[in-house]
Write an enzyme that holds these catalytic residues in place. Structure first.
Site, PDB file in Angstrom:
ATOM      1  N   TRP A 171     -80.193   0.679 -18.140  1.00 46.85           N
ATOM      2  CA  TRP A 171     -79.575  -0.652 -18.618  1.00 46.85           C
ATOM      3  C   TRP A 171     -79.875  -1.703 -17.731  1.00 46.85           C
ATOM      4  O   TRP A 171     -79.574  -2.915 -18.047  1.00 46.85           O
ATOM      5  CB  TRP A 171     -78.161  -0.200 -18.797  1.00 46.85           C
ATOM      6  CG  TRP A 171     -77.353  -0.040 -17.698  1.00 46.85           C
ATOM      7  CD1 TRP A 171     -77.491   0.510 -16.512  1.00 46.85           C
ATOM      8  CD2 TRP A 171     -75.785  -0.797 -17.629  1.00 46.85           C
ATOM      9  NE1 TRP A 171     -76.534   0.401 -15.766  1.00 46.85           N
ATOM     10  CE2 TRP A 171     -75.316  -0.241 -16.319  1.00 46.85           C
ATOM     11  CE3 TRP A 171     -75.173  -1.512 -18.386  1.00 46.85           C
ATOM     12  CZ2 TRP A 171     -74.077  -0.865 -15.821  1.00 46.85           C
ATOM     13  CZ3 TRP A 171     -73.808  -1.686 -17.826  1.00 46.85           C
ATOM     14  CH2 TRP A 171     -73.444  -1.275 -16.475  1.00 46.85           C
ATOM     15  N   ASP A 172     -80.290  -1.612 -16.416  1.00 52.31           N
ATOM     16  CA  ASP A 172     -80.736  -2.515 -15.503  1.00 52.31           C
ATOM     17  C   ASP A 172     -81.399  -3.543 -16.179  1.00 52.31           C
ATOM     18  O   ASP A 172     -81.163  -4.604 -15.999  1.00 52.31           O
ATOM     19  CB  ASP A 172     -81.355  -1.828 -14.270  1.00 52.31           C
ATOM     20  CG  ASP A 172     -80.453  -0.621 -13.434  1.00 52.31           C
ATOM     21  OD1 ASP A 172     -79.926   0.042 -14.556  1.00 52.31           O
ATOM     22  OD2 ASP A 172     -80.862  -0.631 -12.431  1.00 52.31           O
ATOM     23  N   GLU A 199     -69.641   5.241 -12.301  1.00 50.91           N
ATOM     24  CA  GLU A 199     -70.208   6.661 -12.254  1.00 50.91           C
ATOM     25  C   GLU A 199     -69.572   7.533 -11.503  1.00 50.91           C
ATOM     26  O   GLU A 199     -69.955   8.841 -11.331  1.00 50.91           O
ATOM     27  CB  GLU A 199     -71.919   6.698 -11.961  1.00 50.91           C
ATOM     28  CG  GLU A 199     -72.604   5.958 -13.157  1.00 50.91           C
ATOM     29  CD  GLU A 199     -74.052   5.652 -12.497  1.00 50.91           C
ATOM     30  OE1 GLU A 199     -74.310   5.664 -11.538  1.00 50.91           O
ATOM     31  OE2 GLU A 199     -74.926   5.408 -13.570  1.00 50.91           O
ATOM     32  N   LYS A 245     -67.330   3.124  -8.312  1.00 50.59           N
ATOM     33  CA  LYS A 245     -68.719   2.875  -7.692  1.00 50.59           C
ATOM     34  C   LYS A 245     -68.999   1.392  -8.113  1.00 50.59           C
ATOM     35  O   LYS A 245     -69.875   0.755  -7.295  1.00 50.59           O
ATOM     36  CB  LYS A 245     -69.550   3.774  -8.344  1.00 50.59           C
ATOM     37  CG  LYS A 245     -70.993   3.718  -7.924  1.00 50.59           C
ATOM     38  CD  LYS A 245     -71.901   4.878  -8.593  1.00 50.59           C
ATOM     39  CE  LYS A 245     -73.386   5.093  -8.097  1.00 50.59           C
ATOM     40  NZ  LYS A 245     -73.980   5.787  -8.663  1.00 50.59           N
ATOM     41  N   GLN A 246     -68.752   0.975  -9.425  1.00 51.28           N
ATOM     42  CA  GLN A 246     -68.952  -0.611  -9.789  1.00 51.28           C
ATOM     43  C   GLN A 246     -68.060  -0.925 -10.853  1.00 51.28           C
ATOM     44  O   GLN A 246     -67.586  -0.065 -11.538  1.00 51.28           O
ATOM     45  CB  GLN A 246     -70.484  -0.208 -10.286  1.00 51.28           C
ATOM     46  CG  GLN A 246     -70.580   0.530 -11.481  1.00 51.28           C
ATOM     47  CD  GLN A 246     -72.001   1.277 -11.568  1.00 51.28           C
ATOM     48  OE1 GLN A 246     -72.137   2.154 -11.111  1.00 51.28           O
ATOM     49  NE2 GLN A 246     -72.883   0.215 -12.523  1.00 51.28           N
TER      50      GLN A 246
END
Ligand code: IFM
Length: 728
Positions: free
Chosen positions: A339-340, A479, A591-592
């Site tokens: 998806w980056d 994640e 994580k994000q």
């Protein structure tokens, strides 16, 4: 880094560069949207992580599965000064500089070197991968004899004896099809991948100017080469030009022949003309895509560096490939596409190079069969995009990998990180809204929206007790938490996907009724099903507490152990490594961005209070430096959004410098492409506050302290616009 101009990057000392060589190879990657070549030195050193990666050239191999293959190395040039081989680690380096000219896409090096026997030469080497003709690569090497008179020999070749690194040892993908001389000055190499049977051919020619040279073939098996010998007088110089052409069986039926013909054509044009065309092409790209920041040189250079890396990775003439998470600059993630590309990289291209954005979206269209297959095999309808994708769109996420302590762990992302389907749909919609490319939307875009919506239709579960639809057992963007129920991001994006698909169909019915019927028939979209989609969207459960404004990341997140990340600083590892896999799953550590990611993508749906409350809650609980590199740019935007400019700038620079400074220690694996794309978004949507509205594009600038001016261009609905923001 020493900054020559805002476009040039130059580490000043060879010693320090040799120590951090593997990451500098990534930083100094050149490319042209067809291939990328890491910045290894022409003369080669033990431990080089040499790589040329060509879009779409995947091979399947036992254990490592599908990966982009390391193509034959086109760089090798050995230089012998009166019989002594030039090497930075022998003799004496008297002067050294190396630079990447971002403006022109040229990597250069100047070395003054004294051989062990005391002969001094000055060497100037530059290389580029032509942006004007993607099959042409060039190196020019000028040698000046400073204090001696004697024979110089240059051996230039191609090396097919290359491998891909892997945890199980180096993997050889190539079989030799043929190699040989093409007259005294040229040679070729023709290879085939062992698993997928893709062919690649390179042809090469060496020409010396400024001295009378004699040429002879000088190759070994796998390594065809040409040697040129000439005499240099004291203080005299000569220049060697190595031209290389590359074709694969993806673009040419007979790649060896295509490479030979292209080499002849390039040689007839000559180095200067080739370089001039290459530079002109770069000028065109920068003209549309540059960002000018006045008052912050570090940010200026870092932004251009990131944009350069996206521009060299974006395919120009191929809509069946896409930009891998580490671009074509390293082996990380094996050249897979995440998806980056859709969420992080695409907006920069959608707004500044729409034809490149279109290519990347068409890649998603052409890989619909893979996504349909994945959905079918998992028992769903429609299209379920692969979390990691390669040429066919089938899932290529490895099922097993290594945890932070080197332990073998099951990787669930390929099974559970299903938000990717909504992310692809989001990118399609955004492209359509920004460009107004109705033709693309009618022919390709709408189908992707409908098929991803069909996936969600079959994926949701109805909770009769609560009268709502739910999605259980997923991984959201964060994640660190797996197998979670009702991840707010996934649920809300699925709802958005269903709504957008319904709007797309309504639009088609109005403006392209034939296409609408074709799709409705082909995809079996009965009125009942469409009504069901609307019902799912209306009753999809998205966690939200109206009292606090907080959105719970997933069911039970707020009950997890709360951890103060400050108690763990300073540290040089991820929180996953610090706490261990088991524990991190039980803690409120991200994580994000996850909820914040949602508030960014669907910002219009949420009010300021909700954004602020969730920023205050989630930002301090996120592992910014060692979690995911995709996060900081998004935090920069959300920081702007809630008015926390100091934090926004800190996150922005964390993203912008992730490869130039390499705080994570993994730049050697390749450029962090999502972060690079996020950097543009942070500038445009964060600091400039660019936003499409029904009335047109608006800005809401909030420049960091010290920024005197910010300028960049966008194309909105076909109209070029310049954004010019003055600071304090
Ligand atoms: O896509 C990202 C993901 O969000 C975090 N882990 C790395 C992936 C590839 O960059």
């Amino acid at each position: 880094f020493k900054q020559k101009t805002a476009y040039e990057i130059m580490p000043s000392l060879v010693g320090s560069e040799m120590c951090i060589r593997d990451r500098m190879e990534t930083v100094f990657t050149i490319g042209n949207g067809y291939l990328g070549t890491r910045g290894t030195f022409e003369e080669g050193y033990p431990g080089d992580l040499q790589a040329t990666l060509v879009h779409g050239l995947y091979d399947d191999a036992p254990l490592v599965h599908t990966e982009l293959v390391n193509a034959p190395d086109w760089l090798p040039i050995e230089l012998f000064v009166a019989g002594e081989r030039f090497s930075l680690v022998e003799g004496q380096v008297l002067d050294y500089e190396r630079w990447l000219d971002l403006r022109r896409g040229v990597l250069g090096r100047r070395v003054r070197w004294r051989s062990p026997k005391g002969r001094t030469v000055e060497i100037f080497v530059e290389r580029f991968a032509s942006l004007a003709d993607e099959h042409v690569l060039a190196i020019r090497c000028r040698v000046r004899a400073l204090d001696f008179e004697g024979q110089v020999e240059l051996r230039a070749g191609l090396n097919g004896d290359v491998k891909n690194p892997s945890p199980f040892g180096p993997v050889r993908h190539w079989q030799l099809v043929g190699q040989g001389d093409l007259g005294p000055q040229a040679c070729f190499l023709h290879v085939r991948t062992a698993g997928t049977g893709m062919e690649l051919a390179e042809a090469m020619r060496l020409e010396v100017e400024g001295a009378e040279a004699s040429y002879s073939p000088r190759g070994d098996e796998w390594r065809p080469a040409v040697a040129a010998r000439f005499r240099l007088g004291r203080g005299k110089e000569a220049t060697a030009v190595k031209l290389v052409s590359v074709y694969t069986s993806r673009e040419a039926e007979d790649p060896a022949r295509a490479a030979r013909e292209k080499l002849e054509e390039a040689a007839s044009k000559g180095y200067r003309a080739l370089r001039a065309k290459h530079e002109a092409e770069w000028a065109r790209y920068w003209q549309a895509s540059d960002v000018v920041i006045e008052g912050d040189d570090e940010a200026q250079l870092a932004v251009r560096f990131n944009l350069y890396h996206i521009l060299i990775a974006a395919p120009r003439h191929d809509e069946r490939v896409s930009i891998p998470a580490k671009t074509l600059s390293g082996f990380g993630y094996r050249g897979h596409i995440f998806w980056d590309t859709d969420i992080f990289i695409l907006p920069f291209l959608t707004y500044t190079q729409p034809h490149l954005a279109r290519n990347l979206l068409l890649y998603r269209y052409h890989t619909l069969p893979g996504a349909r297959k994945k959905a079918r095999e998992a028992g769903y309808r429609g299209a379920m995009y692969a979390w990691e994708s390669a040429l066919t769109g089938e899932e290529v996420t490895p099922r097993w990998g290594y945890g932070p302590k080197g332990e073998i762990v099951r990787i669930w992302c390929g099974d559970l990180q299903q938000h990717i389907s909504a992310d692809v749909a989001y990118a399609v919609w955004q492209y359509w809204q920004v460009t107004g490319d109705d033709e693309f939307f009618a022919d390709y875009g709408a189908e992707m929206l409908l098929e991803t919506a069909a996936f969600w239709e079959s994926r949701v579960e109805y909770n009769a007790q609560r009268g709502r639809y739910e999605i259980k057992g997923v991984i959201g963007p964060d994640e660190y938490h797996e197998h979670v129920d009702n991840n707010a991001f996934t649920n809300r994006m699925a709802r958005w996907n269903l709504e957008a698909a319904l709007k797309a169909l309504a639009w088609l019915r109005e403006f392209h009724p034939r296409r609408a019927s074709e799709l409705a028939e082909g995809l079996d979209l009965s009125e009942e099903r469409l009504a069901h989609w609307a019902d799912i969207a209306a009753r999809m459960y998205v966690p939200y507490d109206p009292e606090t404004g907080l959105i719970e990341q997933f069911d039970g997140f707020f009950e997890l152990e709360d951890v103060n990340l400050e108690d763990y600083g300073p540290r040089h590892r991820s929180m996953e490594a610090v706490l261990g896999l088991e524990k991190i799953r039980r803690c409120q550590v991200l994580k994000q961005p996850d909820v914040l990611m949602l508030l960014y993508l669907l910002g219009d749906e949420y009010d300021e209070r909700t954004k602020r409350a969730n920023w205050d809650y989630y930002e301090p609980r996120t592992d910014h430096t060692y979690g995911s590199s995709v996060g900081p740019a998004i935090h920069a935007i959300m920081g702007c959004e809630v008015g926390d400019l100091e934090a926004a700038y800190e996150h922005f620079m964390r993203a912008a410098l992730v490869d130039l400074r390499d705080p994570r220690g993994n730049t050697a694996d390749g450029i962090h492409a999502a972060s690079a794309g996020g950097v543009w978004q942070a500038v445009a949507f964060g600091f400039a506050g660019l936003k499409p509205t029904p009335q047109g594009l608006i800005t809401r600038p909030r420049l960091p302290p010290g920024w005197r001016r910010l300028r960049f261009k966008v194309i909105y609905r076909g109209k070029p616009l310049e954004i010019d923001v003055g600071g304090s």
